[in-house]
Design a protein around this motif. Structure first.
Motif, short mmCIF file in Angstrom:
data_model
loop_
_atom_site.label_atom_id
_atom_site.label_comp_id
_atom_site.label_asym_id
_atom_site.label_seq_id
_atom_site.Cartn_x
_atom_site.Cartn_y
_atom_site.Cartn_z
N MET A 1 0.84 -1.19 0.00
CA MET A 1 0.00 0.00 0.00
C MET A 1 0.88 1.25 0.00
O MET A 1 0.52 2.29 -0.54
N THR A 2 2.04 1.11 0.64
CA THR A 2 3.10 2.11 0.57
C THR A 2 4.40 1.35 0.40
O THR A 2 4.40 0.11 0.32
N GLU A 3 5.52 2.04 0.37
CA GLU A 3 6.81 1.34 0.21
C GLU A 3 7.14 0.48 1.42
O GLU A 3 7.95 -0.44 1.31
N THR A 4 6.51 0.76 2.57
CA THR A 4 6.86 0.03 3.79
C THR A 4 5.67 -0.62 4.47
O THR A 4 5.81 -1.16 5.56
N THR A 5 4.50 -0.62 3.85
CA THR A 5 3.33 -1.28 4.44
C THR A 5 2.61 -2.12 3.39
O THR A 5 2.42 -1.69 2.25
N PHE A 6 2.20 -3.32 3.81
CA PHE A 6 1.48 -4.22 2.91
C PHE A 6 -0.03 -4.08 3.08
O PHE A 6 -0.78 -4.26 2.14
N GLY A 7 -0.48 -3.77 4.29
CA GLY A 7 -1.92 -3.66 4.55
C GLY A 7 -2.61 -5.01 4.62
O GLY A 7 -3.64 -5.21 3.97
N PRO A 8 -2.09 -5.97 5.41
CA PRO A 8 -2.66 -7.32 5.43
C PRO A 8 -4.11 -7.37 5.89
O PRO A 8 -4.86 -8.27 5.47
N ASP A 9 -4.52 -6.45 6.74
CA ASP A 9 -5.88 -6.46 7.27
C ASP A 9 -6.82 -5.52 6.53
O ASP A 9 -7.97 -5.31 6.96
N LEU A 10 -6.35 -4.95 5.43
CA LEU A 10 -7.20 -4.08 4.63
C LEU A 10 -8.02 -4.92 3.64
O LEU A 10 -7.62 -6.00 3.24
N ASN A 11 -9.17 -4.39 3.27
CA ASN A 11 -10.02 -5.08 2.32
C ASN A 11 -9.38 -5.07 0.93
O ASN A 11 -8.79 -4.08 0.52
N MET A 12 -9.53 -6.17 0.22
CA MET A 12 -9.07 -6.27 -1.16
C MET A 12 -10.18 -5.77 -2.07
O MET A 12 -11.31 -6.27 -2.01
N THR A 13 -9.91 -4.77 -2.88
CA THR A 13 -10.93 -4.26 -3.78
C THR A 13 -10.99 -5.08 -5.06
O THR A 13 -10.06 -5.84 -5.39
N ARG A 14 -12.06 -4.92 -5.79
CA ARG A 14 -12.23 -5.64 -7.04
C ARG A 14 -11.15 -5.25 -8.05
O ARG A 14 -10.62 -6.09 -8.79
N GLY A 15 -10.80 -3.96 -8.07
CA GLY A 15 -9.74 -3.52 -8.96
C GLY A 15 -8.40 -4.13 -8.61
O GLY A 15 -7.63 -4.54 -9.49
N GLN A 16 -8.10 -4.20 -7.31
CA GLN A 16 -6.85 -4.80 -6.87
C GLN A 16 -6.81 -6.29 -7.21
O GLN A 16 -5.79 -6.83 -7.62
N PHE A 17 -7.96 -6.96 -7.05
CA PHE A 17 -7.98 -8.40 -7.26
C PHE A 17 -7.72 -8.78 -8.71
O PHE A 17 -6.91 -9.67 -8.99
N VAL A 18 -8.39 -8.12 -9.65
CA VAL A 18 -8.13 -8.46 -11.06
C VAL A 18 -6.71 -8.07 -11.44
O VAL A 18 -6.11 -8.70 -12.33
N THR A 19 -6.14 -7.08 -10.75
CA THR A 19 -4.77 -6.68 -11.03
C THR A 19 -3.78 -7.78 -10.67
O THR A 19 -2.88 -8.11 -11.47
N VAL A 20 -3.91 -8.37 -9.48
CA VAL A 20 -2.96 -9.41 -9.10
C VAL A 20 -3.13 -10.65 -9.98
O VAL A 20 -2.14 -11.31 -10.34
N LEU A 21 -4.36 -10.96 -10.38
CA LEU A 21 -4.56 -12.09 -11.29
C LEU A 21 -3.93 -11.80 -12.65
O LEU A 21 -3.28 -12.66 -13.25
N GLY A 22 -4.12 -10.58 -13.13
CA GLY A 22 -3.56 -10.20 -14.42
C GLY A 22 -2.04 -10.20 -14.42
O GLY A 22 -1.41 -10.58 -15.41
N ARG A 23 -1.46 -9.78 -13.32
CA ARG A 23 0.01 -9.80 -13.23
C ARG A 23 0.53 -11.22 -13.35
O ARG A 23 1.54 -11.48 -14.01
N TYR A 24 -0.14 -12.16 -12.68
CA TYR A 24 0.29 -13.54 -12.78
C TYR A 24 0.18 -14.03 -14.22
O TYR A 24 1.03 -14.79 -14.71
N ALA A 25 -0.86 -13.59 -14.93
CA ALA A 25 -1.07 -14.02 -16.32
C ALA A 25 -0.13 -13.32 -17.29
O ALA A 25 -0.13 -13.63 -18.48
N GLY A 26 0.66 -12.37 -16.80
CA GLY A 26 1.62 -11.68 -17.66
C GLY A 26 1.08 -10.44 -18.33
O GLY A 26 1.71 -9.90 -19.25
N ILE A 27 -0.07 -9.95 -17.87
CA ILE A 27 -0.64 -8.73 -18.43
C ILE A 27 0.10 -7.52 -17.84
O ILE A 27 0.39 -7.48 -16.65
N GLU A 28 0.40 -6.56 -18.68
CA GLU A 28 1.08 -5.35 -18.24
C GLU A 28 0.08 -4.21 -18.06
O GLU A 28 -0.96 -4.15 -18.73
N GLU A 29 0.40 -3.31 -17.14
CA GLU A 29 -0.50 -2.20 -16.83
C GLU A 29 -0.75 -1.32 -18.06
O GLU A 29 -1.82 -0.71 -18.19
#
Length: 258
Positions: A102-130
């Protein structure tokens, strides 16, 4: 039995990979991640016979290098500690470049995952670029702009049948992912990536009646595959919000399974 010529060819290819692994720096920094990943890719490209010719000691050097870089990557996150259940999951996802903090020094483990964030991590795994083409997402959804970080990932997810938005014209990128939505996205993602999942588990969660009919097959297939677990009291909590730490755990399990 393999011929002498084949064994020799296997050994030659294995030797090239061993040289690449042995050339990794003795003292690793995060700047060496691409080099370590390249060595893993080279090993992964070998046939089973060729892999058998790579010595256990050399392969351990590669695994140790990966473990060191995972530790280095997660060590900067002040809100992720070694004694937390999700530590290895977050370290893995950061190493694989699936998540950014979420920042350079925080991951935000207890924060809610948004729909935009979720498709982003799936897309990164599939090799899609921003910066890949996002025109179809912008055209389809009135709440997706071309310069949104998730736009190209939304376009890819729609193309692959992973999501079709919350309505015909809205993607709702900032809405939290519910747990039943996550199960559905992951099941469709597995299909898009040609990854087989087990048949649905017939041992029901305690709150089975609360799971939407549209999501039940996905929820129980994820459960059967060991990718998704219930919460307290064997409840699935289908409408509950999905935490970033939970997504890291699901993705880690999924990629190991693959």
């Amino acid at each position: 039995e393999a011929s002498i010529a084949q064994l020799t060819a296997d050994a030659d290819k294995a030797r090239v990979v061993e040289i690449q692994i042995n050339a990794l720096p003795a003292s690793l920094t995060l700047a060496d991640k691409d080099e370590v990943k390249a060595a893993r890719a080279a090993y992964g490209a070998l046939s089973e016979g060729e892999k058998a010719q790579v010595s256990a000691d050399v392969l351990k050097k590669l695994t140790d290098a990966e473990d060191i870089l995972k530790e280095l990557g997660v060590s900067v996150m002040t809100d992720v500690a070694k004694n937390q259940w999700f530590y290895n999951d977050v370290a893995f996802c950061i190493y694989e470049d699936l998540f950014k903090g979420m920042t350079e020094t925080t991951f935000g483990p207890d924060l809610n995952m948004t729909r935009g964030q979720f498709v982003t991590v799936l897309g990164r795994y599939a090799g899609i670029e921003e910066n890949d083409d996002s025109a179809s997402a912008v055209k389809k959804f009135s709440d997706v702009e071309a310069d949104d970080y998730f736009a190209a990932y939304v376009a890819w997810a729609v193309e692959k049948g992973i999501t079709d938005g919350v309505s015909a014209t809205s993607f709702a990128s900032e809405e939290p992912m519910s747990r039943e939505q996550m199960a559905t996205f992951m099941t469709r993602f597995a299909k898009a990536m040609n990854i087989s999942l087990a048949e649905a588990d017939h041992v029901k969660f305690a709150d089975d009646e609360k799971i939407g009919d549209w999501a039940k097959d996905a929820v129980y297939r994820m459960k059967a595959a060991g990718l998704l677990e219930g919460r307290d009291g064997n409840a699935f909590d289908p409408q509950g919000k999905t935490l970033r730490s939970e997504v890291a755990a699901v993705l880690h399990r999924f990629l190991i399974m693959e």
